[in-house]
Design an enzyme around this catalytic site. Sequence first.
Site, short mmCIF file in Angstrom:
data_model
loop_
_atom_site.label_atom_id
_atom_site.label_comp_id
_atom_site.label_asym_id
_atom_site.label_seq_id
_atom_site.Cartn_x
_atom_site.Cartn_y
_atom_site.Cartn_z
N HIS A 146 0.84 -6.10 11.80
CA HIS A 146 2.25 -6.33 12.12
C HIS A 146 2.45 -7.51 13.08
O HIS A 146 3.57 -7.99 13.24
CB HIS A 146 2.90 -5.06 12.67
CG HIS A 146 2.46 -4.66 14.04
ND1 HIS A 146 1.56 -3.64 14.27
CD2 HIS A 146 2.80 -5.11 15.27
CE1 HIS A 146 1.39 -3.49 15.58
NE2 HIS A 146 2.14 -4.38 16.20
N ASP A 176 -3.02 -1.26 9.21
CA ASP A 176 -2.36 -2.12 10.20
C ASP A 176 -3.36 -3.00 10.95
O ASP A 176 -3.35 -3.08 12.19
CB ASP A 176 -1.53 -1.31 11.19
CG ASP A 176 -0.57 -2.19 12.00
OD1 ASP A 176 -0.34 -3.34 11.58
OD2 ASP A 176 -0.07 -1.73 13.04
N GLY A 250 3.74 -6.89 22.87
CA GLY A 250 2.89 -8.06 23.08
C GLY A 250 1.44 -7.69 23.25
O GLY A 250 0.55 -8.51 23.09
N ASN A 251 1.17 -6.42 23.59
CA ASN A 251 -0.20 -5.93 23.70
C ASN A 251 -0.80 -5.60 22.34
O ASN A 251 -2.01 -5.38 22.23
CB ASN A 251 -0.28 -4.67 24.56
CG ASN A 251 -0.39 -4.97 26.04
OD1 ASN A 251 0.46 -4.60 26.82
ND2 ASN A 251 -1.44 -5.67 26.43
N SER A 252 0.02 -5.53 21.30
CA SER A 252 -0.48 -5.20 19.97
C SER A 252 -1.61 -6.14 19.58
O SER A 252 -1.48 -7.37 19.66
CB SER A 252 0.64 -5.29 18.93
OG SER A 252 1.55 -4.24 19.08
N LEU A 307 -10.62 9.71 -4.24
CA LEU A 307 -10.92 11.05 -4.74
C LEU A 307 -10.01 11.43 -5.90
O LEU A 307 -10.41 12.18 -6.79
CB LEU A 307 -10.79 12.07 -3.60
CG LEU A 307 -11.30 13.48 -3.85
CD1 LEU A 307 -12.78 13.47 -4.21
CD2 LEU A 307 -11.07 14.35 -2.62
N GLY A 308 -8.78 10.92 -5.87
CA GLY A 308 -7.86 11.20 -6.97
C GLY A 308 -7.10 12.50 -6.82
O GLY A 308 -7.00 13.28 -7.78
N VAL A 309 -6.56 12.75 -5.62
CA VAL A 309 -5.76 13.95 -5.40
C VAL A 309 -4.55 13.63 -4.55
O VAL A 309 -4.56 12.70 -3.75
CB VAL A 309 -6.58 15.07 -4.69
CG1 VAL A 309 -7.66 15.60 -5.59
CG2 VAL A 309 -7.15 14.57 -3.36
#
Length: 532
Positions: A146, A176, A250-252, A307-309
Amino acid sequence: MMKRNVFHFTAVVAVGALLSLGCPHATAEEAPKAKPAEAKAKDKDKEKIQYTPEPVAPLTENDVPLLEKINRETTKIAQAVVPSVVSITTSKNVAPGIAGDDDAPALPPGRRPRPNQPAPSPIPRDNSLGSGVIVSREGHIVTNNHVVKDADEITVQTFDNKKYKAKLIGIDEMGDLAVLKIDGENLQALAIGDSSKVQVGEFVMAIGNPFGIFSESVTTGIVSAKGRNPQFTRGSYEDFLQTTAAINPGNSGGALVNSRGELIGINTAIASMSRGFQGLGFAIPSNLARFTLESLIRHGKVVRGFLGVDIQDVKPELREAFGLPSEEGALITDVTKGGPADKGGVERGDVIVEFDGQKVKTTSELRLLVSLTNIGKEVKVTVIRNRKPHTLTMTITERPGSLAGGSTPGGATDEDTGNLKNALAGIKVQNIDDATRGRLKLSADLKGVVIASIEPGSIAEAKGLRKDDVIEAIRPSSSVVPLDKTIPTDVRRFIEMARELKEDQSVLLVVRRAGSTVLIVLPAFKKDKESK
């Protein structure tokens, strides 16, 4: 003025009066001689407020040796890790004159562009400010997706104020995370620690660029919790470390490090009522960051296990309906045909309680475990089915690039359940014809009925059923009949199944909604509802 001076010097005047009263028989000859002007000046100086600062601290290092050592060690950590944390500025080109662009210049009223006049050049506009961490000697940087999302230009500034144009190596929207690269000399990379060894209560330090102006800011705290899954993004891969170390806008993308200066997390988000820090910070564990980093560098994309669930957490009413010993596990709401789970024998209604030797408590845990499993690995999966455990074997494949779905309304019916006296009362449904299937983007083999409307105040409304939900299966909660055997193939069959339910029976529904499948329990019909 005279009154003010008398008040200010009350003590002095009072002392002078007592001295006079103490010598009632003094003669003129015995009166004290007048002091010279120099002596009077000295007396005035004595009356002035004196200031003498205390040069000695109340305690010495020997008095608080442990705290002094902690201070020295904390300083060492900061000095060691700050050079590895960078400030990130992104810009996005925005063409002038676009509707809604407040920064774009406008033509004077009534003025139109001349024919064949070249379009004005795009104007770069700062779009985001954040932080990042250098993790390789070659200049690879890990940050949040982001922070750099949709950026046309990314600038990185190191602790020594040098600026570099960064290249975007890749992004991981579901995690993210993003990986950048800069070309520079003498870059100091931060060692990536093992976040699985982090303990709750452990000391941590957060370093970043809050508000884009306070670069190289350092805050400290502890690890408050592990395995947090607040679902900032629906369906994302979340396993956050929660920390008390202050994290602000800003810390992201900044670093969360342990007492050895190892990177154990990428600071990502806060939970706050005021949009400011309130002691609830969240960081992506370093093991997840390492997985994404190495996958993007080696493959140019994030390769995750599949896994397909479709799954959901076990709620109290579902625990009761399936006769489960606890609310731990991941309830299977749908199985992808031809996927690993389907080939391994997993069925709708199974509850996965163990995956590849690791206990599964929640859906987020299972999602994360599967995503980090190597492609082609054969794993054992333990499920609860009809109140009994079963161990199945399946081979993990690569997660397809897109598993999205959507829904829109359509169709009609002339029957509903409004006159019923059971849990399904108040639901009006419609058949799935070709037009409805197309508008709802339903697969060709999906069977069931679509909810056309729900009566206000009904049990269905209270439990969150919505218009355009697709009901794929119905059965009494206490039944052990496989869900695939209880499909309402059309409106008529739905009404027949609804009429078979008794007033005192709760009902389990399999519902398809916006591309995902959920299981919902409707409690038994309340007799007193008729009088309301």
